[in-house]
Design an enzyme around this catalytic site. Structure first.
Site, mmCIF file in Angstrom:
data_model
loop_
_atom_site.group_PDB
_atom_site.id
_atom_site.type_symbol
_atom_site.label_atom_id
_atom_site.label_comp_id
_atom_site.label_asym_id
_atom_site.label_seq_id
_atom_site.Cartn_x
_atom_site.Cartn_y
_atom_site.Cartn_z
ATOM 1 N N GLY A 96 66.080 70.828 55.665
ATOM 2 C CA GLY A 96 65.489 71.953 56.383
ATOM 3 C C GLY A 96 64.123 71.668 56.973
ATOM 4 N N THR A 97 63.887 70.410 57.306
ATOM 5 C CA THR A 97 62.591 70.080 57.908
ATOM 6 C C THR A 97 62.794 69.694 59.368
ATOM 7 O OG1 THR A 97 60.608 68.693 57.764
ATOM 8 C CG2 THR A 97 62.650 67.694 56.995
ATOM 9 N N SER A 98 61.910 70.210 60.219
ATOM 10 C CA SER A 98 62.088 70.007 61.660
ATOM 11 C C SER A 98 61.592 68.632 62.101
ATOM 12 C CB SER A 98 61.333 71.095 62.422
ATOM 13 O OG SER A 98 59.976 71.098 62.017
ATOM 14 N N HIS B 4 51.470 71.087 51.431
ATOM 15 C CA HIS B 4 50.674 72.136 52.078
ATOM 16 C C HIS B 4 50.161 73.172 51.079
ATOM 17 C CE1 HIS B 4 52.933 71.087 56.047
ATOM 18 N NE2 HIS B 4 51.927 70.276 55.822
ATOM 19 N N CYS C 187 32.776 71.200 39.228
ATOM 20 C CA CYS C 187 31.892 70.429 40.114
ATOM 21 C C CYS C 187 31.042 71.313 41.014
ATOM 22 C CB CYS C 187 32.728 69.451 40.953
ATOM 23 S SG CYS C 187 33.602 70.227 42.306
ATOM 24 N N ASP D 46 55.739 78.306 48.826
ATOM 25 C CA ASP D 46 56.235 79.523 48.179
ATOM 26 C C ASP D 46 56.461 79.427 46.680
ATOM 27 O OD1 ASP D 46 58.618 77.970 48.145
ATOM 28 O OD2 ASP D 46 59.099 78.707 50.145
ATOM 29 N N CYS E 161 36.995 68.602 44.233
ATOM 30 C CA CYS E 161 37.623 67.757 43.210
ATOM 31 C C CYS E 161 39.117 68.003 43.058
ATOM 32 C CB CYS E 161 36.907 67.921 41.867
ATOM 33 S SG CYS E 161 37.235 69.496 41.055
HETATM 34 ZN ZN ZN Z 1 35.674 71.030 41.702
#
Ligand code: ZN
Length: 262
Positions: free
Chosen positions: A201-203, A132, A164, A117, A143
């Site tokens: 806050g991570t499961s 993520h 690239c 977020d 790249c």
């Molecule tokens: Zn690239």
């Protein structure tokens, strides 16, 4: 807000561990974003509960049909729209600002976040790895070059990397997509240096992020959990703070200041 005595005690212990550590890393999960009004994916009220689980082959389908993916992105379905609107409205909460202040004060060295977020950056945190991805960015799948979405001119679909020629997609990691290698390498580097990890806050069920606390523990580091609920990582933790991060983290910062001023 008055905290329960056992929560105050846990925060005090957490502050003492942070002060005696060399390299403190925060591992942040969806719980912190939920406090900013972003709906979770799983559980009651979760987006997946309402709209169904996302396509587990998302990345493969992108590779097979990048043009179709981009066309869909430009006219999104309801589930995606609800998330996009909630993300656009969300602002950092006191937990995000507390992490920024901890970094400024030299008590926190890195944030590994599973959230897409952009709220850590908005709060002003500098050393952040978004394992993520980040919803406001695009990324070349070859790249790992990244751009802010509004600074990348889309002249053709699907867009190609100017460096690239690789395919460009949202930076957000899809199902079936490998974690971008620069982000993964940075997380591994941080976990190797870390002697105190804050689990916020991570499961503790989504890999590879859930593996980092285990690595830290195995190399003799200490784990502090900030979560209103028990998680898969709770029993590994040295200290558990059972409170929302928006309340507990500002209190931790206050305690760190008090103890370090002595
Ligand atoms: Zn690239």
């Amino acid at each position: 807000m008055t905290l329960q005595p056992q929560v105050e005690e846990a925060i005090d212990e957490a502050a003492r561990i942070v002060l005696s550590s060399r390299h403190v890393v925060a591992l942040v999960g969806a719980g912190l974003s939920v406090e900013s009004g972003i709906p979770p994916f799983r559980g009651p009220g979760g987006l997946w509960t309402k709209y169904g689980e996302p396509d587990m082959l998302g990345y493969q389908r992108f590779l097979q049909d990048p043009l179709g993916w981009w066309q869909e992105r430009l006219s999104p379905a309801a589930g995606y729209r609800e998330l996009a609107e909630a993300l656009a409205r969300a602002r950092p909460n006191p937990g995000h600002y507390a992490l920024k202040e901890m970094e400024d004060l030299g008590f926190l060295h890195h944030v590994i976040t599973q959230n897409i977020d952009n709220l850590h950056a908005e709060a002003g945190s500098r050393n952040v790895t978004e394992i993520h991805g980040n919803r406001t960015k695009l990324r070349c799948i070859e790249c790992c070059a990244r751009w802010h979405s509004d600074q990348f001119p889309i002249d053709e679909l699907p867009p190609r990397c100017p460096h690239c020629g690789g395919l460009v997609k949202s930076d957000t990691v899809m199902f079936g997509e490998p974690i971008p290698r620069d982000a993964l390498e940075e997380c591994i580097r941080q976990a190797a240096m870390c002697d105190c990890m804050l689990l916020i806050g991570t499961s503790g069920v989504v890999y590879p992020a859930a593996g980092f606390p285990v690595d830290v523990k195995m190399q003799g580091g200490r784990l502090i959990e900030f979560n209103p609920d028990e998680t898969a990582l709770t029993e590994l933790c040295d200290v558990v703070v059972r409170a929302p991060s928006g309340v507990a983290l500002p209190r931790l910062v206050q305690r760190l200041k008090e103890l370090s001023a002595r």
